[in-house]
Design a protein around this motif. Sequence first.
Motif, short mmCIF file in Angstrom:
data_model
loop_
_atom_site.label_atom_id
_atom_site.label_comp_id
_atom_site.label_asym_id
_atom_site.label_seq_id
_atom_site.Cartn_x
_atom_site.Cartn_y
_atom_site.Cartn_z
N PRO A 12 -9.36 9.88 4.34
CA PRO A 12 -8.78 8.57 4.66
C PRO A 12 -8.31 8.49 6.12
CG PRO A 12 -7.73 9.55 2.72
CD PRO A 12 -8.59 10.60 3.33
N PRO A 40 -16.15 -4.59 4.73
CA PRO A 40 -15.16 -4.98 5.73
C PRO A 40 -13.93 -5.60 5.07
CG PRO A 40 -16.93 -6.58 5.69
CD PRO A 40 -17.31 -5.48 4.72
N TYR A 41 -12.84 -5.65 5.83
CA TYR A 41 -11.62 -6.26 5.31
C TYR A 41 -11.89 -7.75 5.08
CZ TYR A 41 -6.61 -6.90 4.64
OH TYR A 41 -5.37 -7.17 4.10
N PRO A 42 -11.51 -8.26 3.92
CA PRO A 42 -11.85 -9.67 3.62
C PRO A 42 -11.17 -10.66 4.57
CG PRO A 42 -10.46 -8.73 1.90
CD PRO A 42 -10.80 -7.61 2.81
N GLU A 71 1.52 -6.28 2.54
CA GLU A 71 0.19 -6.20 3.13
C GLU A 71 -0.59 -7.38 2.59
OE1 GLU A 71 -3.90 -4.93 3.88
OE2 GLU A 71 -3.03 -5.58 1.99
N GLN A 83 -7.57 8.75 -3.33
CA GLN A 83 -8.36 9.68 -2.52
C GLN A 83 -7.54 10.93 -2.24
OE1 GLN A 83 -9.12 6.75 0.71
NE2 GLN A 83 -11.20 7.53 0.64
N PRO A 130 -12.86 3.79 8.54
CA PRO A 130 -14.19 3.20 8.45
C PRO A 130 -14.43 2.23 9.60
CG PRO A 130 -12.74 2.28 6.75
CD PRO A 130 -11.95 3.33 7.48
N VAL A 161 0.86 -1.17 0.00
CA VAL A 161 0.00 0.00 0.00
C VAL A 161 0.90 1.23 0.00
CG1 VAL A 161 -1.78 1.25 1.30
CG2 VAL A 161 -1.80 -1.25 1.25
N GLY A 216 -2.01 5.45 0.04
CA GLY A 216 -3.08 4.56 0.46
C GLY A 216 -3.62 3.72 -0.67
N LEU A 254 -3.84 -8.20 1.75
CA LEU A 254 -4.74 -8.12 0.60
C LEU A 254 -3.95 -7.93 -0.70
CD1 LEU A 254 -7.64 -7.99 -0.50
CD2 LEU A 254 -7.71 -5.57 0.12
N GLU A 255 -2.81 -7.22 -0.58
CA GLU A 255 -1.98 -6.98 -1.77
C GLU A 255 -1.23 -8.25 -2.20
OE1 GLU A 255 -2.66 -4.17 -3.38
OE2 GLU A 255 -4.03 -3.96 -1.67
N PHE A 279 -12.04 -14.26 -5.19
CA PHE A 279 -11.80 -13.57 -3.93
C PHE A 279 -12.19 -12.11 -4.08
CE2 PHE A 279 -9.54 -11.89 -0.31
CZ PHE A 279 -9.52 -12.95 0.58
N ASP A 280 -12.80 -11.54 -3.05
CA ASP A 280 -13.24 -10.14 -3.13
C ASP A 280 -12.05 -9.19 -2.95
OD1 ASP A 280 -14.61 -7.82 -3.26
OD2 ASP A 280 -15.73 -8.08 -1.39
N LEU A 281 -11.45 -8.82 -4.07
CA LEU A 281 -10.29 -7.92 -4.02
C LEU A 281 -10.77 -6.47 -3.94
CD1 LEU A 281 -8.10 -9.56 -6.83
CD2 LEU A 281 -7.69 -9.64 -4.38
N ILE A 282 -11.12 -6.04 -2.73
CA ILE A 282 -11.62 -4.67 -2.59
C ILE A 282 -10.57 -3.71 -3.13
CG2 ILE A 282 -12.74 -3.06 -1.00
CD1 ILE A 282 -12.54 -5.12 1.16
N VAL A 283 -11.02 -2.75 -3.93
CA VAL A 283 -10.06 -1.81 -4.52
C VAL A 283 -9.61 -0.79 -3.47
CG1 VAL A 283 -10.90 -2.03 -6.88
CG2 VAL A 283 -11.92 -0.33 -5.35
N ARG A 284 -8.48 -0.20 -3.75
CA ARG A 284 -7.99 0.91 -2.92
C ARG A 284 -8.07 2.16 -3.79
NH1 ARG A 284 -5.59 -1.16 1.64
NH2 ARG A 284 -4.93 -3.33 1.46
N PRO A 285 -9.19 2.86 -3.76
CA PRO A 285 -9.37 3.97 -4.69
C PRO A 285 -8.44 5.13 -4.34
CG PRO A 285 -11.12 3.93 -3.07
CD PRO A 285 -10.29 2.71 -2.82
N VAL A 344 -4.21 -3.60 6.04
CA VAL A 344 -4.55 -2.17 5.94
C VAL A 344 -5.92 -2.05 5.28
CG1 VAL A 344 -3.91 0.08 4.98
CG2 VAL A 344 -2.12 -1.51 5.74
N MET A 345 -6.84 -1.49 6.03
CA MET A 345 -8.21 -1.33 5.55
C MET A 345 -8.22 -0.42 4.31
SD MET A 345 -11.16 -2.34 6.54
CE MET A 345 -12.59 -2.08 5.53
N PRO A 346 -8.79 -0.87 3.21
CA PRO A 346 -8.86 0.02 2.04
C PRO A 346 -9.73 1.25 2.33
CG PRO A 346 -9.33 -2.25 1.42
CD PRO A 346 -9.34 -2.19 2.92
N GLY A 347 -9.36 2.39 1.75
CA GLY A 347 -10.20 3.58 1.85
C GLY A 347 -11.55 3.28 1.22
#
Lengths: 200, 583
Positions: B547, A111-113, A77, B344, B551, A12, A47, A79-80, B336-342, A101-104
């Motif tokens: 940021p 929620p964090y996976p 990290e 900001q 959350p 990140v 981030g 998730l990365e 897998f749910d790869l939540i993006v990191r937009p 690290v929680m994504p923005g």
Amino acid sequence: MSSVTNLILSGVGGQGVLLASEVLALVAAEEKAEVKQTEVHGVAQRGGSVVSHLRFGDKVYSPTVRTGTADILVAFERLEAVRYGHYLKPGGLMLVNDLEVMPGQVGDFKPYPAGIMEFLTGKGFKILEVPATAKAKELGNPRVASLIILGALSVHLDLSREAWDTVIGRRIPPKLVDINMKAFQTGVEIGTGIKVSASA
Amino acid sequence: MTLPSPGQRVLMAGNNAIAQGAYEAGVYFASGYPGTPSTEILEVISEYPEIRAQWGTNEKVAFDEAMGVAMSGKRALVSMKYVGLNVAADSFMVFPFAGTVGGFVVISADDPGMYSSQNEQDNRYFARLAQVPMIEPSDPQEAKDFVRLAFELSEKFSTPVMYRTSMRVSHSKGMVTVGERSEVPAKTFVKDIPNWVVPVFAKGLRAKLDAKLARISEYVETYPYNRVEEGSSKVGVITSGASYTYAKEILPDATVLKLAITYPLPKQTLIDFCARFDQVYVIEELEPFIEEQLRFWGVTNIIGKDRFPHTGEFSPDVVAKAVFDEEPVQDFSGEFDLIVRPPQLCPGCPHRGAFLALRKSGALVNGDIGCYTLGCLPPLSANHTTFCMGASIGNAFGFGVGGTDKVVAIIGDSTFVHGGIQPLIDVVYNGGNTTVMILDNRTTGMTGHQEHPATGMTLQGKEAPRLDLVKLVKAIGVEHVQVANPFDQKEMYSAVKEALEYQGPSVIMTNQPCIFARGEKGRKYTPFVVLEDKCTKCGACQRIGCPGVLPGEVPAIDEVACTGCSLCEQACKFGAIVRKGDA
């Protein structure tokens, strides 16, 4: 192209992925005929997800690594690690930092996976968990986590300790060299000490 | 930065190598405007004391200045991202009619894949349109070496030369053997009016340019840096730039015609090369620039855009898919749910305060190019259009004329100086009822914090007269000018409201710096904290899009990221957010 080592470093923005890539590339430059390194960092990427490609060997053309061919993936990290896992060759080695690290968030909250390590193990990768963030705090400076990760990585690369010491001494500001050297050594011990869990 | 010494083999990024190449080529003057992926070229050049380096107010101005230096007899270069050449195109199209005296090189940095850009544009067509030779490096060593080649070409034929790099060449590191600087003797400008007063003598000059291009076309047939790498297989490849490196990975045994100069193309060399093979792959990123010309010349045994994509960045995977139908390994997003990191706005960014006030006002916001483009993303969602540098003000004027109520143009300080001044003059002149908000964060933010005329500092670190934007807009004729603090929401919102109610052109200038602006780094902040007993979990603090406000069901503030800007405190109606230590 078997004489080329392919690496992916991910993390990140702000974690030191780019500094670690630079140090690693400089170490490879000390000993190898050719090194290519490239990264993606776009607009306002603090981030954001950061990925760096690094290749070294006798003759290297492309700076980017093909999917499914990286020898090692180093994730700063968790998730990365999943996001770039497809770059790793089957059964390849994955070094994963103990950090989430929680994504923005834009839009609805997610929620964090959960279950990242299980998912990656299920993919058949060799996984080495590196508690770099925790160890860096123990050493008194969270910023040295990247050097701990590099130390753990160094155990799995054909690059001499002298080259690492030379580059760290040259690239890191003088007053931070000692703690970074210590961090690197901590990483080396983690890299050699923890058993690599292969499964599936 | 420590500059490398001659003979050293060092690891360098493409842009650093271009700068080193400029140094070695004896460049006297370098200018440009920041833009990804070109920005570092001038930043690194500025470290060489032998070169006068400067940011221009925009690419056209930078181009004209470098062009003047070159006409005066010294080597000059101008550097910009590819869209910058759209801005400088007017000069770029005409200068070739006259030619140059000292060497003149235009660096255009393309961004295939649009990693940090608004459009995808293959600037090789610009070289053809301007009838200017173009050179393209493939890696950092060539990035350095080709600068000298470009200047030699420029002086040999008295022509501007386009040097085209791409994101991957500019932002990749590789080993580079550095050399020494050669000082180039200055030439002399001769007052030859029929050559230099182009509009009056354009017809004659047009014929001369054509003849010159014919001579260059002949020259490139034997140009040693257009080289054939003989291979063992029966496959032929024509390629250049970054694509060359991918071709070599995927087709290591092919015979490769690697082009250094891609305009004008060596026609006979290409035709003869293609005749040697049953089939030839033309491996070029973006448009079929080489392929089209080959087909125009009647060459048919080529495989190009029928197999290769004409959008997006190439990679070894892309080439392998096109040549061998090898699919790349898919990422794990399907499993897998790869939540993006937009992307900001940073914690402590003053733009956030501007957007919160704009969101509350309900205005239609015409945006511009800068970090503030991100104001379009939720939860701010307060930037409604964005195109290119300086478009916001004219667009807002037009929306007003078109009948839209409550329109605001937003534009950063650097972008305003680049392309906002003339549209504002137009708004005043043509009686627009337009509100312009200048987001003055005292730096060029998005490209990595470069100086500009309103920061009072030059690229090479000299103090400069600081352009006073408030005085400037008043001098233009804007009578309703307010300066507002974006971290004070009452003040900011009332400024927006007042400007929107005012009949006639109005300007709001925000007055808080980027957290990375000069003098702001290293500042100590007192962060805010959430008092859990007072928090009602209403989520208002999380809707400011910071940021630093983490959350979660009960919000928390990242004390390391927090700069104490207080926007979250102002968003909380329950007094649950307080400065640390005040609890």
